[in-house]
Write a protein that holds these residues in place. Structure first.
Motif, PDB file in Angstrom:
ATOM      1  N   ILE A  55       0.812  -1.048   0.032  1.00 27.18           N
ATOM      2  CA  ILE A  55      -0.330   0.011  -0.045  1.00 27.18           C
ATOM      3  C   ILE A  55       0.569   1.071  -0.008  1.00 27.18           C
ATOM      4  O   ILE A  55       1.223   2.218  -1.212  1.00 27.18           O
TER       5      ILE A  55
ATOM      6  N   MET B  29      -4.084   5.195  -7.032  1.00 26.35           N
ATOM      7  CA  MET B  29      -5.408   4.816  -6.300  1.00 26.35           C
ATOM      8  C   MET B  29      -6.483   5.496  -6.710  1.00 26.35           C
ATOM      9  O   MET B  29      -7.321   6.532  -6.679  1.00 26.35           O
ATOM     10  N   THR B  30      -7.050   3.556  -7.451  1.00 28.75           N
ATOM     11  CA  THR B  30      -8.272   4.500  -7.802  1.00 28.75           C
ATOM     12  C   THR B  30      -9.519   3.487  -7.158  1.00 28.75           C
ATOM     13  O   THR B  30      -9.245   2.564  -5.826  1.00 28.75           O
ATOM     14  N   ALA B  31     -11.006   4.019  -7.449  1.00 31.00           N
ATOM     15  CA  ALA B  31     -11.740   2.863  -6.535  1.00 31.00           C
ATOM     16  C   ALA B  31     -11.383   1.699  -6.584  1.00 31.00           C
ATOM     17  O   ALA B  31     -12.042   1.047  -5.107  1.00 31.00           O
TER      18      ALA B  31
ATOM     19  N   TYR C 182      -8.991   1.191  -3.230  1.00 30.83           N
ATOM     20  CA  TYR C 182      -9.658   1.068  -1.971  1.00 30.83           C
ATOM     21  C   TYR C 182     -10.139  -0.070  -2.240  1.00 30.83           C
ATOM     22  O   TYR C 182     -10.078  -0.633  -0.657  1.00 30.83           O
ATOM     23  N   GLN C 183     -11.618  -0.940  -2.909  1.00 25.28           N
ATOM     24  CA  GLN C 183     -12.120  -1.644  -2.640  1.00 25.28           C
ATOM     25  C   GLN C 183     -10.912  -3.193  -2.328  1.00 25.28           C
ATOM     26  O   GLN C 183     -11.394  -3.372  -1.801  1.00 25.28           O
TER      27      GLN C 183
ATOM     28  N   TRP D 123      -7.805  -2.987  -1.333  1.00 24.04           N
ATOM     29  CA  TRP D 123      -7.368  -3.502  -0.073  1.00 24.04           C
ATOM     30  C   TRP D 123      -8.333  -3.554   0.881  1.00 24.04           C
ATOM     31  O   TRP D 123      -7.498  -3.628   1.903  1.00 24.04           O
ATOM     32  N   PHE D 124      -9.334  -2.742   0.474  1.00 19.94           N
ATOM     33  CA  PHE D 124     -10.164  -2.978   2.073  1.00 19.94           C
ATOM     34  C   PHE D 124     -10.326  -4.413   2.139  1.00 19.94           C
ATOM     35  O   PHE D 124     -10.477  -4.674   3.244  1.00 19.94           O
TER      36      PHE D 124
END
Length: 69
Positions: A32, A40-42, A45-46, A48-49
């Motif tokens: 990360i 760092m696109t949507a 984030y999805q 890595w969440f």
């Protein structure tokens, strides 16, 4: 849904040793941290969440907690 490469890299949390869970968490943080802001696109984030959720559950098991309680 994980692809086969991610599944191969990620051990079964029930079988993973404490040290393996900690190493995986550290590796995740390095990945990360090494991501340039423009990547760092949507989707980033999805992904890595979901990884963070799985890793946190592994670490809670290491600490003797049931993450599903």
């Amino acid at each position: 849904m994980e692809n086969s490469e991610e599944q191969a890299r990620r051990p079964d949390p029930e079988l993973a040793s404490d040290e393996a869970a900690i190493r995986e968490a550290l590796q995740m943080l390095h990945e990360i941290d090494d991501t340039p802001p423009q990547q760092m696109t949507a989707l980033f984030y999805q992904h890595w969440f979901e990884q963070l959720s799985m890793t946190t559950r592994d670490l809670l098991r290491v600490l003797g907690h049931n993450p599903d309680a």
